[in-house]
Design a protein around this motif. Structure first.
Motif, PDB file in Angstrom:
ATOM      1  N   ILE A 564       0.826  -1.205   0.000  1.00  0.00           N
ATOM      2  CA  ILE A 564       0.000   0.000   0.000  1.00  0.00           C
ATOM      3  C   ILE A 564       0.862   1.257   0.000  1.00  0.00           C
ATOM      4  N   PRO A 565       0.861   2.001  -1.065  1.00  0.00           N
ATOM      5  CA  PRO A 565       1.610   3.258  -1.049  1.00  0.00           C
ATOM      6  C   PRO A 565       0.924   4.286  -0.157  1.00  0.00           C
ATOM      7  N   VAL A 566       1.714   5.060   0.548  1.00  0.00           N
ATOM      8  CA  VAL A 566       1.134   6.037   1.469  1.00  0.00           C
ATOM      9  C   VAL A 566       1.266   7.448   0.909  1.00  0.00           C
ATOM     10  N   LEU A 567       2.497   7.804   0.556  1.00  0.00           N
ATOM     11  CA  LEU A 567       2.742   9.200   0.175  1.00  0.00           C
ATOM     12  C   LEU A 567       2.259   9.518  -1.240  1.00  0.00           C
ATOM     13  N   LYS A 568       2.185   8.472  -2.061  1.00  0.00           N
ATOM     14  CA  LYS A 568       1.892   8.730  -3.468  1.00  0.00           C
ATOM     15  C   LYS A 568       0.436   8.491  -3.847  1.00  0.00           C
ATOM     16  N   VAL A 569      -0.458   8.774  -2.930  1.00  0.00           N
ATOM     17  CA  VAL A 569      -1.876   8.644  -3.276  1.00  0.00           C
ATOM     18  C   VAL A 569      -2.608   9.942  -2.973  1.00  0.00           C
ATOM     19  N   GLU A 570      -3.810  10.046  -3.529  1.00  0.00           N
ATOM     20  CA  GLU A 570      -4.618  11.253  -3.375  1.00  0.00           C
ATOM     21  C   GLU A 570      -5.259  11.314  -1.988  1.00  0.00           C
ATOM     22  N   GLU A 571      -5.630  12.510  -1.603  1.00  0.00           N
ATOM     23  CA  GLU A 571      -6.458  12.693  -0.418  1.00  0.00           C
ATOM     24  C   GLU A 571      -7.878  12.226  -0.724  1.00  0.00           C
ATOM     25  N   PRO A 572      -8.647  11.761   0.246  1.00  0.00           N
ATOM     26  CA  PRO A 572      -8.310  11.674   1.664  1.00  0.00           C
ATOM     27  C   PRO A 572      -7.617  10.370   2.031  1.00  0.00           C
ATOM     28  N   ILE A 573      -7.346   9.533   1.001  1.00  0.00           N
ATOM     29  CA  ILE A 573      -6.705   8.250   1.287  1.00  0.00           C
ATOM     30  C   ILE A 573      -5.327   8.452   1.922  1.00  0.00           C
TER      31      ILE A 573
END
Length: 603
Positions: A564-573
């Motif tokens: 699961i990528p954390v930094l490279k995803v859109e908000e609010p995810i």
RNA sequence: GGGGCUGUAGCUCAGCUGGAUAGAGCGACGGUUUCCUAAACCGUAGGUCGUGGGUUCGAGUCCCGCCAGCCCCGCCA
């Protein structure tokens, strides 16, 4: 998740009452237990919780378990407050009822955790001020003056420290007592030898460094064994010391001081706090112990020794086994001291500790001794009602050959050397890795990481095992980079710290929390179990339960991190994922902290 | 002789008030890296839970017997 499971249990009990209260009342029939038998689901695919009561009720109700389960489920489905908490329950297998908590409720719990420094772990009694809460005495470590601390003391120290930390965190007043062996006949020998080889030490205490006390002890012992005049002097010295003669007491104090300094180095290194209260503390109380036992009518004189006979334990000859409280020569022994300690610890405050619970962390070999002493204390009515006296035993430390841990030449391993070796090995590992990866780090970093990892490895290896069993000591295993080891857990924490460094604001305020991946839910559910685990450790005094939890948490996190990528995803995810990362880091830090292990930002 | 603890995969060990097909790590074998530290992740193989009875709707878990290992058993702690 204690609050959720309590809520669920209440609703289940209500449903059971409604479904079976009539059936349970028929005249003449035995009362039927309506315990819902709610437990954590045995597998994730069964949901979060399961109720096993339908199977148990089948016989008394003369119905099939699935039919009973179905009646319970009907009641639950009619309960709106239940449906706000859980998805509709599923009946499975022979009659298990499976429950899945609604995702909104899980997210609500997450929100609460994110603003709670205690991460959902309640104080033992929120309503009471700390000073009103019961005092718990934890008696651990307890090395002997002028002897080397060895692996046995290591176990006691590490386990005792962790138990103390958990109890303190739960809000108890914990008295961590170091019942050091600072009294006994060996001091006659030590003092005589001191007077002989370093008389100037008695004039100016700072003038002489006694050096390695273990060597000192060995030399004194050798002299004692070889020299009959010395032997005589040593015996007389014991009498002088017991009478409290100034010079003898001074020499005694000097030897204790020297030893204490060595112990303290270890405690500092391990970050263990202890209040020293050695055996000598109880000297003035020993006569009273014997007198009290006599007044209770428990005392019997046998071959000149004052004993309490316990009918339920037997010796070799089949006769009842005595606990000797005064030797035939009039001297007292360890049972007397332990009894005095029990009496003092449960005693009311100005004259005692006012303890509610007294815990002894010592090796399992002393189980007989403690059960005897505890029984005497019970008979003498020194344990107040609602108070507990517990021996928390642990197994031997063995080498990889399965025998008692020794050096190659067959000597006891010094604790100092053992810790140094762990740190040294951690350093070698780290440097090899830095070299392989072409990383540049300064000396401070290397020293700090090696020390933290090395000591963490030693502590964790010990704590992660059920303390009852013997424990096989292996540097290679405890320092392994994978598996249920300290480095593995520390690394999980480092990964989260890495996310923060790369721009993830872990402290950001969260409006909207949203999850849509299995790995996210798995991690969240694991995080929410933390409070149950802490309460369990408090009750059972088994730190390995906490280790196991933290290991599983680290595994769950590593799977999350991998997929699961954390930094490279859109908000609010993105923020939602950062939020569970942050809670993971907080939980690891707090959990490891309760084991006496600090975390690292980088390693 | 009496008492205590232990016996689960090749190795080291989990297994919470008895609950669904006994779990993990290491080791073995095989796979994953233009992406937040691969000190990671995924997969495969591997078990009559020492043994014989009993209780129970259901036993690795509770009770009894036996076997093996370790520890303790009157003036050391």
């Amino acid at each position: 998740m204690i609050s959720l499971s309590n809520a669920l249990e209440e609703k289940l009990k209500a449903a059971l009452e409604k479904a079976f209260s009539v059936a349970s009342e028929p005249a003449g029939s035995a009362r039927i237990s309506l315990d819902p038998q709610l437990v954590t689901a045995s597998k994730p695919e069964f949901g979060d919780f399961q109720a096993n009561c339908a199977l148990a009720l089948a016989k008394s109700l003369k119905e099939s378990p699935r039919a009973i389960a179905s009646l319970i489920v009907d009641q639950l489905n009619a309960d709106k407050s239940f449906l706000r908490l859980c998805e509709p329950p599923q009946i499975a297998g022979p009659g298990f009822i499976n429950f899945t908590i609604r995702s909104e409720c899980l997210i609500e719990e997450l929100r609460k955790r994110l603003i709670d420094k205690r991460l959902g772990v309640h104080l033992v009694d929120e309503a009471l001020p700390r000073e009103k809460l019961g005092t718990v005495v934890v008696d651990f470590s307890s090395p002997n003056i002028a002897k080397e601390m060895h692996v046995g003391h290591l176990r006691s120290t590490i386990i005792g420290d962790s138990i103390s930390r958990v109890l303190e965190f739960r809000g108890y007043r914990v008295l961590r007592l170091n019942h050091i062996g600072d009294w006994g006949t060996q001091f006659g020998m030590l003092i005589t030898y001191l007077k002989d080889v370093a008389p100037e030490a008695l004039e100016r205490p700072d003038a002489v460094d006694l050096g390695d006390l273990v060597v000192f002890y060995r030399k004194a012992k050798q002299r004692f064994d070889e020299d009959s005049l010395f032997q005589k002097n040593a015996r007389e010295e014991v009498v002088r010391l017991q009478r409290g003669e100034t010079l003898s007491k001074k020499a005694w104090g000097l030897i204790c001081h020297q030893s204490r300094r060595e112990f303290q180095k270890i405690y500092d290194q391990l970050d263990v706090q202890l209040t020293e209260r050695g055996e000598s503390f109880y000297n003035p109380l020993l006569h009273k112990v014997v007198n009290d036992l006599d007044d209770c009518g428990l005392l019997v004189v046998d071959s000149g020794a004052k004993c309490v006979f316990l009918e339920e334990t037997f010796g070799k000859d089949g006769k009842a086994l005595p606990v000797i409280v005064q030797k035939s020569d009039g001297g007292f022994n360890y049972a007397t001291t332990d009894l005095a300690a029990i009496r003092y610890r449960f005693g009311e405050v100005p004259e005692g500790d006012g303890a509610q619970r007294v815990i002894y962390v010592t090796d399992a070999g002393q189980a007989n001794h403690f059960s005897g002493v505890f029984e005497v204390a019970r008979r003498a009515k020194w344990i107040p009602p609602d108070c507990n006296l517990e021996h928390v035993p642990f197994g031997l430390v063995q080498g990889e050959d399965g025998k008692k841990l020794k050096t190659r030449s067959g000597e006891t391993i010094r604790l100092r050397d053992l810790l140094d070796e762990a740190i040294q090995r951690a350093k070698v590992d780290l440097c090899r890795r830095l070299d392989e990866e072409g990383r540049q780090e300064d000396e401070t970093f290397i020293e700090q990481v090696s020390a933290t990892v090395g000591l963490a490895a030693v502590k964790y290896a010990d704590l992660s095992q059920n303390r009852i069993t013997n424990y096989q000591f292996s540097f290679d295993r405890m320092l392994a980079l994978q598996g249920n080891t300290a480095p593995y857990l520390l690394y999980a924490f480092v990964r989260i710290a890495g996310i923060a460094r790369k721009g993830g604001d872990l402290q950001a305020h969260i409006d909207k929390i949203e999850f849509n991946q299995d790995e996210e839910w798995a991690l969240l559910k694991q995080l929410l179990r933390f409070d149950e685990v802490i309460v369990q450790v408090e009750e059972e005094l088994l730190p390995n339960r906490l280790c196991n939890y933290l290991f599983e948490l680290s595994q769950t996190f590593n799977r999350f991190y991998d997929q699961i990528p954390v930094l490279k995803v859109e908000e609010p995810i993105r923020s939602s994922r950062l939020a569970i990362c942050r809670l993971t880091a907080d939980t690891l830090k707090l959990g490891l902290g309760l084991l006496g292990i600090p975390t690292l930002e980088r390693m």
